[in-house]
Design an enzyme around this catalytic site. Structure first.
Site, PDB file in Angstrom:
ATOM      1  N   HIS A  11      -7.390   3.592   6.878  1.00 23.28           N
ATOM      2  CA  HIS A  11      -6.505   3.327   8.018  1.00 23.28           C
ATOM      3  C   HIS A  11      -7.026   2.158   8.837  1.00 23.28           C
ATOM      4  CE1 HIS A  11      -5.394   7.865   7.671  1.00 23.28           C
ATOM      5  NE2 HIS A  11      -4.836   7.128   6.728  1.00 23.28           N
TER       6      HIS A  11
ATOM      7  N   THR B  36       0.826  -1.204   0.000  1.00 28.31           N
ATOM      8  CA  THR B  36       0.000   0.000   0.000  1.00 28.31           C
ATOM      9  C   THR B  36       0.865   1.260   0.000  1.00 28.31           C
ATOM     10  OG1 THR B  36      -1.723  -1.271   1.117  1.00 28.31           O
ATOM     11  CG2 THR B  36      -1.983   1.102   1.115  1.00 28.31           C
TER      12      THR B  36
HETATM   13  C1  FAD Z   1      -5.403   4.766  -1.293  1.00 29.62           C
HETATM   14  C2  FAD Z   1      -4.701   4.798   0.030  1.00 29.62           C
HETATM   15  C3  FAD Z   1      -4.102   5.971   0.455  1.00 29.62           C
HETATM   16  C4  FAD Z   1      -3.445   6.013   1.680  1.00 29.62           C
HETATM   17  N1  FAD Z   1      -2.786   7.150   2.022  1.00 29.62           N
HETATM   18  C5  FAD Z   1      -2.019   7.151   3.134  1.00 29.62           C
HETATM   19  C6  FAD Z   1      -1.196   8.261   3.439  1.00 29.62           C
HETATM   20  O1  FAD Z   1      -1.137   9.240   2.685  1.00 29.62           O
HETATM   21  N2  FAD Z   1      -0.458   8.217   4.568  1.00 29.62           N
HETATM   22  C7  FAD Z   1      -0.492   7.142   5.425  1.00 29.62           C
HETATM   23  O2  FAD Z   1       0.176   7.172   6.444  1.00 29.62           O
HETATM   24  N3  FAD Z   1      -1.256   6.077   5.147  1.00 29.62           N
HETATM   25  C8  FAD Z   1      -1.994   6.049   4.014  1.00 29.62           C
HETATM   26  N4  FAD Z   1      -2.709   4.932   3.709  1.00 29.62           N
HETATM   27  C9  FAD Z   1      -2.606   3.762   4.600  1.00 29.62           C
HETATM   28  C10 FAD Z   1      -1.230   3.102   4.587  1.00 29.62           C
HETATM   29  O3  FAD Z   1      -0.628   3.230   3.328  1.00 29.62           O
HETATM   30  C11 FAD Z   1      -1.343   1.629   4.982  1.00 29.62           C
HETATM   31  O4  FAD Z   1      -1.972   1.539   6.234  1.00 29.62           O
HETATM   32  C12 FAD Z   1       0.008   0.925   5.106  1.00 29.62           C
HETATM   33  O5  FAD Z   1       0.825   1.155   3.983  1.00 29.62           O
HETATM   34  C13 FAD Z   1      -0.224  -0.554   5.297  1.00 29.62           C
HETATM   35  O6  FAD Z   1       0.994  -1.239   5.454  1.00 29.62           O
HETATM   36  P1  FAD Z   1       1.037  -2.792   5.755  1.00 29.62           P
HETATM   37  O7  FAD Z   1       2.457  -3.177   5.806  1.00 29.62           O
HETATM   38  O8  FAD Z   1       0.181  -3.073   6.950  1.00 29.62           O
HETATM   39  O9  FAD Z   1       0.273  -3.504   4.546  1.00 29.62           O
HETATM   40  P2  FAD Z   1       0.422  -3.341   2.959  1.00 29.62           P
HETATM   41  O10 FAD Z   1       1.359  -2.250   2.623  1.00 29.62           O
HETATM   42  O11 FAD Z   1      -0.950  -3.290   2.429  1.00 29.62           O
HETATM   43  O12 FAD Z   1       1.143  -4.695   2.511  1.00 29.62           O
HETATM   44  C14 FAD Z   1       0.535  -5.932   2.362  1.00 29.62           C
HETATM   45  C15 FAD Z   1       1.213  -6.663   1.205  1.00 29.62           C
HETATM   46  O13 FAD Z   1       0.890  -8.041   1.241  1.00 29.62           O
HETATM   47  C16 FAD Z   1       0.598  -8.496  -0.056  1.00 29.62           C
HETATM   48  N5  FAD Z   1      -0.273  -9.659   0.070  1.00 29.62           N
HETATM   49  C17 FAD Z   1      -1.521  -9.690   0.593  1.00 29.62           C
HETATM   50  N6  FAD Z   1      -2.004 -10.940   0.561  1.00 29.62           N
HETATM   51  C18 FAD Z   1      -1.055 -11.716   0.020  1.00 29.62           C
HETATM   52  C19 FAD Z   1      -0.985 -13.112  -0.270  1.00 29.62           C
HETATM   53  N7  FAD Z   1      -2.000 -13.936   0.010  1.00 29.62           N
HETATM   54  N8  FAD Z   1       0.153 -13.591  -0.857  1.00 29.62           N
HETATM   55  C20 FAD Z   1       1.181 -12.759  -1.124  1.00 29.62           C
HETATM   56  N9  FAD Z   1       1.165 -11.434  -0.859  1.00 29.62           N
HETATM   57  C21 FAD Z   1       0.057 -10.922  -0.293  1.00 29.62           C
HETATM   58  C22 FAD Z   1      -0.075  -7.314  -0.690  1.00 29.62           C
HETATM   59  O14 FAD Z   1      -0.093  -7.395  -2.098  1.00 29.62           O
HETATM   60  C23 FAD Z   1       0.767  -6.159  -0.159  1.00 29.62           C
HETATM   61  O15 FAD Z   1       1.884  -5.919  -0.966  1.00 29.62           O
HETATM   62  C24 FAD Z   1      -3.395   4.860   2.493  1.00 29.62           C
HETATM   63  C25 FAD Z   1      -4.000   3.684   2.078  1.00 29.62           C
HETATM   64  C26 FAD Z   1      -4.638   3.630   0.846  1.00 29.62           C
HETATM   65  C27 FAD Z   1      -5.267   2.352   0.414  1.00 29.62           C
END
Ligand code: FAD
Ligand code: NAG
Ligand code: NAG
Ligand code: NAG
Ligand code: NAG
Length: 623
Positions: free
Chosen positions: A558, A142
């Site tokens: 979020h 994300t």
């Molecule tokens: C449109 C949008 C705008 C945002 N803007 C902001 C912002 O400006 N500032 C901010 O702080 N936050 C923002 N957020 C929120 C923030 O980006 C996320 O909360 C954060 O990046 C999530 O990180 P994570 O590591 O938890 O998960 P993610 O970064 O979502 O990583 C999960 C990964 O796992 C992979 N995956 C999932 N299932 C599987 C599977 N079964 N097999 C293999 N791979 C898999 C996915 O493809 C992904 O790459 C935004 C979110 C969105 C959707």
């Protein structure tokens, strides 16, 4: 030179420029490294990210998102450990690097493209009352499609995690991990103890600023909101936004943590376009022993000698746990999955809901951030000269943030209830091509409220009003055992009436700020076309805004707490304060799904912090 480009044409032109730049250098040879630097990795499936499984690894990290990239990079610093990073999506391309195009990424294969269950109390302006729930898919997760706002949270957020029994997660204990990840380039904060300058993740001022944003920041101060560094000593007040960009280009978890070290790490293996379908478990010892994945048409089983770590994000980590038999007994039984470990996976889901608006019009022209107003000279300057201060570096039009209290607040005075996100535009900023579709808004909303703005030459801006601590709680569950069906997600937005009242307080304060001299000098006034569905309320009355809040409901994505962190004594907890899945061995969850309470922040910075801290916890266990 003011050449108006439709989006596809703009894209084509950018790609052509990239290709030209790549081929003119060095005997017209397409060099893979150059292509990657130019963001074209996705087009020519780069060989380095397709390491097929080979035997076993010390650590398997599922999901190369914000937390997963951070963790994999840190664990592979130890040359004695092999790390296998598995990602469902592909590689970033040029489009991801250009901040102004952020909203468009939601329409690409880089988005999982989830929708909520139809909402009863919110999202009435969306088709079938379904809110869009985008998530990033690809190296960077994300962080590769988000709006790049960098925001850590309030000291009290983390202190309340610790008060719930999550030892090690108080503000003083997590601040070093925020700092470890950060490389700040922020004017005026060079000597702030709250910023580091040598971590992997770049945090910058957005160098392109509209005159509307300058006027807004002055008006907010005239209304009594002081200037602040919202990642520093006190959040309360107004600030230009701090962004995860490097020289005006997106700096994702992939570009910050993986790309620079990739050529140096023989022990870091990466497989893209690979979908993990479940965790392999030895039921006699309740240990995770590996994962099953699908890549192309092939099925693989990969073994982990030390640990399996789920970093698949707030929707997919709980989904994978449940597919592996770890979750609520009722849900698992209902879909015929044997229960390995009963835990409240997905039972809680918090999110930050906004009101998309109010939108204001001004007497100025030429300041609103339309990607279609990008000029050819902007592109040449950004692309060929590396200029970080063109319109292309605007993070989707977001320019300033304000953190404030609501009069009805029951929290301590230094803990904000609301945030305003100043955007130099509206749904009309991309002429109805991306934001509207990305959020699932009905055509009627766009045509009535925004299409006229698209056609007008005058500027406009929007203050999104966001609530930090909603009382409405959602949940997530599976409705069958197929790993390729979406989990059901019901955020239950605005179920609690008081959440609407908080946003109403915010809307009133946003309007008051626009009545201050700095914005009045631009002729700022409320866009006074009524929201479709709310015409029967007196425009501008409290009831009108309540209707608007339930119609123009817009999440800032979020979502947290679906694999909530808490001690074993906490019946709502899925993982321990060491991020280990309760009752299991060799299995952790490391991503935003573990965040136990709605934070006073956007969630990306916390994902990096969680990845950094998890690396330390794991090193502590195995060294
Ligand atoms: C449109 C949008 C705008 C945002 N803007 C902001 C912002 O400006 N500032 C901010 O702080 N936050 C923002 N957020 C929120 C923030 O980006 C996320 O909360 C954060 O990046 C999530 O990180 P994570 O590591 O938890 O998960 P993610 O970064 O979502 O990583 C999960 C990964 O796992 C992979 N995956 C999932 N299932 C599987 C599977 N079964 N097999 C293999 N791979 C898999 C996915 O493809 C992904 O790459 C935004 C979110 C969105 C959707
Ligand atoms: C790696 O292993 C070698 C040999 O066992 C050991 O000397 C070294 O300290 C280890 N390195 C790390 C970073 O643990
Ligand atoms: C800054 O980041 C580097 C690299 O992660 C780290 O070694 C250093 O300790 C950090 N500095 C502070 C003050 O946290
Ligand atoms: C691929 O990675 C290896 C090291 O793992 C590096 O030596 C090589 O240059 C990389 N190749 C490309 C095309 O990036
Ligand atoms: C803005 O334009 C309106 C309508 O043309 C006009 O009435 C108003 O005086 C203008 N305000 C300023 C501050 O220029």
């Amino acid at each position: 030179m003011m050449i108006r480009l439709s989006i596809p044409l703009g894209q084509v032109l950018l790609l052509a420029l990239a290709f030209a730049a790549a081929t003119t250098k060095r005997q017209q040879q397409l060099n893979v490294e150059q292509l990657r630097q130019l963001g074209l990795g996705n087009i020519i499936n780069l060989p380095n990210y397709t390491d097929l499984p080979r035997g076993s690894y010390d650590f398997i990290v599922v999901g190369a998102g914000a937390a997963g990239c951070t963790l994999a990079a840190r664990l592979s610093e130890n040359p004695n450990w092999t790390v296998y990073l598995i990602e469902a999506g592909g590689v970033e391309n040029l489009m991801h690097l250009i901040p102004v195009l952020a909203p468009m990424l939601q329409l690409t294969a880089s988005n999982w493209n989830y929708k909520s269950q139809p909402q009863r109390h919110a999202c009435r302006g969306m088709n079938n009352h379904e809110c869009a729930l985008p998530r990033g898919k690809g190296l960077g997760g994300t962080s590769s499609i988000n709006f790049m706002i960098y925001n850590r949270g309030n000291r009290r957020d983390f202190d309340s995690w610790a008060e719930r029994g999550n030892h090690g997660w108080s503000y003083d204990e997590v601040l070093p991990y925020f700092l470890r990840s950060e490389s700040a380039h922020l004017q005026g904060l060079e000597h702030s103890p709250y910023h580091n300058h040598s971590g992997p993740l770049s945090v910058e001022d957005v160098r392109f600023r509209s005159s509307l944003a300058h006027a807004y920041v002055r008006a907010a101060q005239q209304a009594g909101h002081s200037r602040t560094d919202y990642n520093g000593e006190s959040q309360l007040g107004v600030s230009y936004v701090q962004a995860n960009t490097l020289k005006g280009r997106r700096h994702s978890a992939f570009s910050a943590y993986i790309e620079p070290v990739r050529p140096l790490r023989k022990n870091l293996h990466i497989l893209t376009m690979a979908r993990v379908t479940r965790v392999l478990i030895d039921e006699s010892t309740k240990s995770a022993i590996g994962v099953e994945l699908l890549h192309g048409r092939r099925r693989f089983e990969v073994r982990a000698r030390k640990e399996v770590i789920l970093s698949a994000g707030a929707f997919n980590s709980p989904q994978l746990l449940m597919l592996s038999g770890i979750g609520p007994e009722d849900n698992l039984r209902a879909i015929g999955l044997p229960v390995v470990q009963a835990l409240p996976v997905g039972k809680l889901l918090y999110d930050h809901m906004c009101h998309f608006g109010p939108t204001f019009v001004t007497n100025t022209t030429g300041q609103t951030t339309f990607p279609t107003r990008v000029t050819l000279s902007d592109i040449l300057s950004f692309y060929l000269a590396g200029n970080p201060a063109t319109r292309l570096s605007s993070i989707g039009g977001v320019e300033a943030l304000t953190f404030l209290k609501s009069p009805r607040s029951r929290r301590p005075s230094d803990w904000p209830d609301l945030e305003f996100i100043f955007v130099a535009g509206s749904l009309a900023s991309d002429e109805g091509t991306a934001l509207k579709l990305g959020a699932n808004f009905k055509d009627e909303i766009y045509d009535t409220l925004y299409r006229p703005l698209q056609l007008a030459s005058q500027d406009h801006f929007t203050l999104l009003v966001m609530q930090f601590d909603p009382k409405s709680v959602g949940r997530l569950w599976l409705h069958n055992r197929n790993p390729f069906t979406w989990p059901k997600i019901d955020p239950n937005y605005f179920r609690n009436e008081e959440d609407v009242e908080y946003l109403l307080d915010g809307i009133k304060e946003a309007i008051r700020i626009t009545q201050m001299p700095a914005l009045q000098a631009l002729g700022t006034r409320l866009l006074d076309r009524p929201v479709p569905g709310c015409e029967h309320k007196l425009f501008g009355s409290d009831d009108y805004w309540r209707c608007s809040i339930r119609t123009m409901s817009y999440t800032l994505h979020h979502q947290v707490a679906t694999c909530r962190m808490g001690p074993a004594s906490d019946p709502t907890a899925v993982v321990s304060p060491e991020l280990k899945v309760h009752g299991m061995r060799k299995l952790r969850v490391v991503d935003t799904s573990v965040i136990p309470l709605p934070p006073t922040a956007h969630t990306n910075a916390a994902a990096f912090m969680i990845g950094e801290k998890a690396a330390d916890l794991i090193r502590g266990d195995w060294l």
